[in-house]
Scaffold this active site. Sequence first.
Site, PDB file in Angstrom:
ATOM      1  N   GLY A  21      41.444  36.400 110.239  1.00 40.58           N
ATOM      2  CA  GLY A  21      41.464  35.939 108.862  1.00 40.58           C
ATOM      3  C   GLY A  21      40.070  35.958 108.257  1.00 40.58           C
ATOM      4  N   CYS A  22      39.874  35.206 107.192  1.00 36.62           N
ATOM      5  CA  CYS A  22      38.566  35.138 106.526  1.00 36.62           C
ATOM      6  C   CYS A  22      37.477  34.834 107.533  1.00 36.62           C
ATOM      7  CB  CYS A  22      38.598  34.061 105.444  1.00 36.62           C
ATOM      8  SG  CYS A  22      36.988  33.770 104.661  1.00 36.62           S
TER       9      CYS A  22
END
Length: 285
Positions: free
Chosen positions: A126-127
Amino acid sequence: MISRWKTFLLPTGCNTSDAPAMLHALTASASSTSPLLVASSLSKPFLSPATQNLSLSLSAAKHAATFPQNTRLFSIYSPPMNILNKLGFGFKSNSDPATMENSSIAQGPDDDVPAPGQQFAQFGAGCFWGVELTFQRVPGVTKTEVGYSQGFVHNPSYEDICSGITNHNEVVRVQYDPKECSYESLLEVFWARHDPTTLNRQGNDVGTQYRSGIYYYTPEQEKAAKESLERQQKFLNRKIITEILPAKKFYRAEEYHQQYLAKGGRFGIKQSAEKGCNDPIRCYG
């Protein structure tokens, strides 16, 4: 996030040498504020009504009767725009067509060398802001960097990978001391940090750059990663879709992304990167 890939359709059988003239005709008809067409090999292009009219007009000029049933995309890349520029963040200026065409480099192995006695590990979960802070807190981790990997474009920028057409993933490259931190313990941190069952998504972050991935440097890491996935699957009632692949060329992200949350993030509120810290991570932009 606005990706400035100006794209138009060439009829099948039309030579690419026709592109400049056709591009001139297209841009001459469009104002500087005309909506942009974002094209991706991973999704259907979005055409605004204005762009549709321009494309149809251009095609009608070439084929007076009907719009061709078979078309191919011909893209002209222009320097991207991003709202972060207005916030004072800069971007790499060397992501031009010449450097972007060389996919052999991007698909090559990560040839960087860790510090003596150290090893590399690479994860996508993810981020990368929150993922990096998570690994910063792990005892035995001596360095972390966020960047882009697993794509087909050489030397990409943040905007390039957010366009969805380069196939890069946001990754964290972890340097660790194997005498103080085992690779297996890093895998445990990886699984605990994100949901490995969601395709190209973590929470509100959606896109191929947010996919779950373990990228190994050695056969030992590969074996440990696959065995770890099998164990983890027993605790979940949905299929894990984490990709396990060899680590490829690592492109260090722009400096403002590095240790982003530890430095304060968007609002200047620093989050602790102290070893062993278990404070909740607020992954804001």
